[in-house]
Design a protein around this motif. Structure first.
Motif, mmCIF file in Angstrom:
data_model
loop_
_atom_site.group_PDB
_atom_site.id
_atom_site.type_symbol
_atom_site.label_atom_id
_atom_site.label_comp_id
_atom_site.label_asym_id
_atom_site.label_seq_id
_atom_site.Cartn_x
_atom_site.Cartn_y
_atom_site.Cartn_z
ATOM 1 N N PHE A 30 1.073 -1.351 -0.260
ATOM 2 C CA PHE A 30 -0.249 0.540 0.161
ATOM 3 C C PHE A 30 1.146 1.227 0.461
ATOM 4 O O PHE A 30 0.176 2.720 -0.497
ATOM 5 C CB PHE A 30 -0.839 -0.115 1.175
ATOM 6 C CG PHE A 30 -2.238 -0.729 1.183
ATOM 7 C CD1 PHE A 30 -2.456 -1.797 0.291
ATOM 8 C CD2 PHE A 30 -2.815 -1.056 2.809
ATOM 9 C CE1 PHE A 30 -3.600 -3.011 -0.125
ATOM 10 C CE2 PHE A 30 -4.127 -1.725 2.277
ATOM 11 C CZ PHE A 30 -4.636 -2.623 0.621
ATOM 12 N N CYS A 31 1.908 0.867 0.564
ATOM 13 C CA CYS A 31 3.056 2.319 0.748
ATOM 14 C C CYS A 31 3.557 3.260 -0.340
ATOM 15 O O CYS A 31 3.445 3.849 -1.054
ATOM 16 C CB CYS A 31 4.152 1.823 1.569
ATOM 17 S SG CYS A 31 4.626 0.414 1.364
ATOM 18 N N THR A 32 3.665 1.985 -1.451
ATOM 19 C CA THR A 32 4.215 2.236 -2.844
ATOM 20 C C THR A 32 3.031 3.411 -3.577
ATOM 21 O O THR A 32 3.109 4.356 -3.830
ATOM 22 C CB THR A 32 4.477 1.046 -4.471
ATOM 23 O OG1 THR A 32 3.308 0.293 -3.777
ATOM 24 C CG2 THR A 32 5.232 0.138 -2.974
ATOM 25 N N ALA A 33 1.358 3.595 -3.171
ATOM 26 C CA ALA A 33 0.669 4.187 -4.082
ATOM 27 C C ALA A 33 0.938 5.299 -3.569
ATOM 28 O O ALA A 33 0.735 6.229 -4.446
ATOM 29 C CB ALA A 33 -0.635 3.308 -3.161
ATOM 30 N N THR A 34 1.357 6.207 -2.017
ATOM 31 C CA THR A 34 1.539 7.513 -2.244
ATOM 32 C C THR A 34 3.038 8.102 -1.810
ATOM 33 O O THR A 34 3.343 8.482 -0.725
ATOM 34 C CB THR A 34 1.071 7.281 -0.040
ATOM 35 O OG1 THR A 34 1.911 6.767 0.509
ATOM 36 C CG2 THR A 34 -0.286 7.521 -0.294
ATOM 37 N N CYS A 35 4.220 6.605 -2.202
ATOM 38 C CA CYS A 35 5.896 7.267 -1.996
ATOM 39 C C CYS A 35 6.306 8.099 -3.277
ATOM 40 O O CYS A 35 5.629 7.881 -4.429
ATOM 41 C CB CYS A 35 6.425 6.548 -2.145
ATOM 42 S SG CYS A 35 8.339 6.989 -2.736
ATOM 43 N N PRO A 36 6.057 9.909 -3.015
ATOM 44 C CA PRO A 36 6.605 10.376 -4.130
ATOM 45 C C PRO A 36 7.955 9.899 -4.964
ATOM 46 O O PRO A 36 7.071 10.121 -6.175
ATOM 47 C CB PRO A 36 6.759 11.691 -3.626
ATOM 48 C CG PRO A 36 6.607 12.019 -2.172
ATOM 49 C CD PRO A 36 6.552 10.289 -2.084
ATOM 50 N N THR A 37 9.068 9.501 -4.258
ATOM 51 C CA THR A 37 9.787 9.152 -5.331
ATOM 52 C C THR A 37 9.648 7.352 -6.180
ATOM 53 O O THR A 37 10.091 7.570 -7.528
ATOM 54 C CB THR A 37 11.067 8.184 -4.496
ATOM 55 O OG1 THR A 37 10.869 7.661 -3.767
ATOM 56 C CG2 THR A 37 11.853 9.935 -3.790
ATOM 57 N N LEU A 40 7.893 8.756 -9.443
ATOM 58 C CA LEU A 40 8.587 9.684 -10.652
ATOM 59 C C LEU A 40 9.341 8.255 -10.421
ATOM 60 O O LEU A 40 9.081 8.923 -12.497
ATOM 61 C CB LEU A 40 9.247 10.793 -9.485
ATOM 62 C CG LEU A 40 8.501 11.569 -9.025
ATOM 63 C CD1 LEU A 40 9.693 12.827 -8.967
ATOM 64 C CD2 LEU A 40 7.840 13.018 -10.110
ATOM 65 N N LEU A 41 9.814 7.278 -10.372
ATOM 66 C CA LEU A 41 10.783 6.396 -10.765
ATOM 67 C C LEU A 41 10.496 5.081 -11.286
ATOM 68 O O LEU A 41 11.460 4.611 -12.179
ATOM 69 C CB LEU A 41 11.576 6.140 -10.305
ATOM 70 C CG LEU A 41 12.921 7.791 -9.741
ATOM 71 C CD1 LEU A 41 13.786 7.498 -8.419
ATOM 72 C CD2 LEU A 41 13.300 8.269 -11.075
ATOM 73 N N GLY A 42 9.296 4.841 -10.279
ATOM 74 C CA GLY A 42 8.023 3.101 -11.592
ATOM 75 C C GLY A 42 9.875 2.725 -10.760
ATOM 76 O O GLY A 42 9.018 1.011 -11.450
ATOM 77 N N PRO A 357 18.635 17.668 -6.171
ATOM 78 C CA PRO A 357 17.717 18.590 -7.291
ATOM 79 C C PRO A 357 17.029 18.386 -8.014
ATOM 80 O O PRO A 357 16.531 19.214 -8.219
ATOM 81 C CB PRO A 357 19.560 19.472 -7.762
ATOM 82 C CG PRO A 357 20.402 18.616 -7.793
ATOM 83 C CD PRO A 357 20.334 17.715 -6.954
ATOM 84 N N THR A 358 17.289 17.548 -8.893
ATOM 85 C CA THR A 358 16.997 17.317 -10.066
ATOM 86 C C THR A 358 15.259 16.378 -9.243
ATOM 87 O O THR A 358 14.011 16.475 -10.295
ATOM 88 C CB THR A 358 17.164 15.853 -11.073
ATOM 89 O OG1 THR A 358 19.019 16.318 -11.368
ATOM 90 C CG2 THR A 358 16.213 15.786 -11.845
ATOM 91 N N LEU A 359 15.328 15.475 -8.334
ATOM 92 C CA LEU A 359 14.257 15.262 -7.845
ATOM 93 C C LEU A 359 13.306 15.677 -7.340
ATOM 94 O O LEU A 359 11.969 16.178 -7.200
ATOM 95 C CB LEU A 359 13.858 13.704 -7.498
ATOM 96 C CG LEU A 359 14.587 12.294 -8.302
ATOM 97 C CD1 LEU A 359 15.259 11.817 -6.623
ATOM 98 C CD2 LEU A 359 13.417 12.296 -8.795
ATOM 99 N N SER A 360 13.667 16.760 -6.532
ATOM 100 C CA SER A 360 13.054 17.729 -5.551
ATOM 101 C C SER A 360 11.723 18.887 -6.215
ATOM 102 O O SER A 360 11.537 19.213 -6.136
ATOM 103 C CB SER A 360 14.474 18.721 -4.879
ATOM 104 O OG SER A 360 13.763 19.763 -3.786
ATOM 105 N N LYS A 361 12.891 19.630 -7.584
ATOM 106 C CA LYS A 361 12.980 20.331 -8.201
ATOM 107 C C LYS A 361 11.261 19.879 -9.204
ATOM 108 O O LYS A 361 10.755 20.761 -9.451
ATOM 109 C CB LYS A 361 13.582 21.069 -9.651
ATOM 110 C CG LYS A 361 13.309 22.073 -9.935
ATOM 111 C CD LYS A 361 14.278 22.748 -11.288
ATOM 112 C CE LYS A 361 13.954 23.541 -12.614
ATOM 113 N NZ LYS A 361 12.609 22.974 -13.702
ATOM 114 N N THR A 362 11.816 18.506 -9.479
ATOM 115 C CA THR A 362 10.423 17.869 -10.246
ATOM 116 C C THR A 362 9.345 18.036 -8.947
ATOM 117 O O THR A 362 7.913 18.426 -9.762
ATOM 118 C CB THR A 362 10.178 16.126 -10.653
ATOM 119 O OG1 THR A 362 12.102 16.417 -11.215
ATOM 120 C CG2 THR A 362 9.448 15.656 -11.278
ATOM 121 N N LEU A 363 9.204 16.839 -7.804
ATOM 122 C CA LEU A 363 7.980 17.538 -6.765
ATOM 123 C C LEU A 363 7.958 18.678 -7.214
ATOM 124 O O LEU A 363 6.165 19.201 -6.166
ATOM 125 C CB LEU A 363 8.961 17.239 -5.761
ATOM 126 C CG LEU A 363 9.325 15.347 -5.758
ATOM 127 C CD1 LEU A 363 9.445 14.803 -4.841
ATOM 128 C CD2 LEU A 363 8.290 14.116 -5.774
#
Length: 411
Positions: A30-37, A40-42, A357-363
């Motif tokens: 269930f946790c994967t459904a609400t994980c931001p990374t 983004l990365l799958g 920085p890359t992941l952070s900017k996308t989020l």
């Protein structure tokens, strides 16, 4: 989840805690459904379930590589997975332990090592950080945009009311916030003064310890905690204060955990537990004073001012404070607009925006799209890191919500 801990960890306090946490995980996903990374990365290894397996393998003595460290580094520690988890897995504590151990087994080198050392030693020192921020503001017109964005112009703090009320609460000065946004704590003091509470800020407090702790200097984080406890303790022991107020939700999560971090320290365990018990976010305090607050504010207009509220992960997932800011803002004449995927992180996450920085900017960009969809002319949040990070991506003003309440006070 069954575990067989390796000899290096199995008979330690950390090992027993990790084993107990791992055994609560039922691998439901269930946790994967609400994980931001993960979104983004799958990659399964960039979600909580995958990271839990990596930590389990490490604790069982299997080889640890830089790839292991990379997947743990990419975690925001937003703890949205904890809110979703039906089994109550204390993922935040487990990933902190996992990062600490992987750093011992796969030491960092080069620029990565230097950057983390600099952040650990620089940010938590208010005087050093404040001096650098002043210099940065002087040179701001000459700085590249990526650096200028990290040096916000600070509004004047304004008047701090004298401690005139019988009811008193303590505040944490913090490390970055006094230099980046000195008006936040001063605005909090004025709002509390209006409802009959004096906010006292003692000079000996500083960083809450979160910066060092999350950069794997657990001993340094505990030293920060002990310093703050020592500063606060005389007033606590004398029964002079009724709460310790946090205006940065990230600091609130850390101070709330002092009792856990120092549980095995015989000199501080009881004091730390008492500090954790007394610690409250400013939203929790003012939510209990709504009638008194309403008397200090104009009657809410028929058409309240639209406001986009970003609830930091540390507020909604760490402290489990939900709906209180919105109720306070309604009394102050604001109408929070709907925000899509409000549970997702903005990408600030302490030092994450500098280290990833890359992941952070996308989020950040995704969060700003959601916040601005309702057409509000102002964005409010509850944590200095989120406020600064969001402001780097928009011309819409981003402020702490307590500053907006302060601006509405009848004077």
């Amino acid at each position: 989840m069954q575990t067989t801990l390796a000899d290096f960890i199995k008979d330690t306090e950390a090992g027993r805690e990790a084993d107990a946490i791992l055994r609560t995980c039922v691998h439901c996903g269930f946790c994967t459904a609400t994980c931001p990374t993960y979104q983004l990365l799958g990659d399964e290894l960039d979600g909580p379930r995958g990271r839990i397996y990596l930590i389990k393998q490490m604790l069982e003595g299997q080889p640890v590589t830089e790839k292991t460290r990379l997947h743990l580094d990419r975690c925001l520690t937003c703890r949205a997975c904890e809110t979703t988890c039906p089994s109550g897995v204390a993922y935040g504590r487990l990933v902190d332990l996992g990062r600490y151990i992987v750093e011992q087994k796969v030491p960092r080198t080069g620029v990565d090592k230097a950057a983390r050392w600099l952040l650990r030693e620089f940010v938590p020192r208010p005087r050093l950080f404040g001096a650098a921020m002043k210099m940065g503001r002087l040179a701001r017109p000459l700085l590249p945009k990526v650096l200028a964005d990290k040096v916000p112009l600070a509004a004047p703090a304004g008047r701090w009311p004298e401690a005139r009320h019988a009811r008193k609460m303590l505040s944490l000065a913090g490390c970055a916030q006094p230099a980046m946004a000195p008006a936040i704590n001063a605005a909090t003091a004025r709002v509390l003064d209006a409802v009959g509470i004096s906010l006292v800020q003692l000079g000996g407090t500083g960083c809450c310890g979160a910066v060092r702790h999350h950069l794997n200097d657990h001993a340094g984080g505990k030293d920060d905690a002990r310093r703050n406890i020592d500063t606060w303790w005389p007033m606590i022991e004398a029964g002079e204060i009724e709460a310790i107020v946090m205006t940065a939700s990230g600091c609130g999560v850390q101070v709330k955990d002092y009792g856990h971090f120092l549980a095995s320290d015989p000199a501080y365990a009881a004091k730390a537990a008492r500090v954790s018990e007394l610690t409250r976010d400013i939203a929790e305090v003012l939510a209990d004073e709504l009638d008194a607050l309403a008397a200090c504010l104009p009657t809410p207009p028929e058409s309240p001012t639209p406001l986009a509220f970003h609830s930091p992960c540390t507020l909604q997932h760490g402290l489990k404070v939900k709906g209180k800011v919105e109720a306070i803002m309604a009394v102050a004449g604001y109408a929070p607009t709907p925000v899509k995927d409000s549970h997702l992180c903005c990408g600030s996450a302490g030092t994450y925006s500098l280290l990833q920085p890359t992941l952070s900017k996308t989020l950040r960009d995704n969060k700003l799209t959601a916040l601005q969809a309702g057409g509000a002319a102002c964005i409010a949040s509850a944590n200095i890191g989120c406020i600064t990070h969001l402001q780097t991506g928009t011309d819409t003003p981003v402020q702490h919500w307590v500053e907006l309440v302060d601006a509405r006070l009848l004077r």
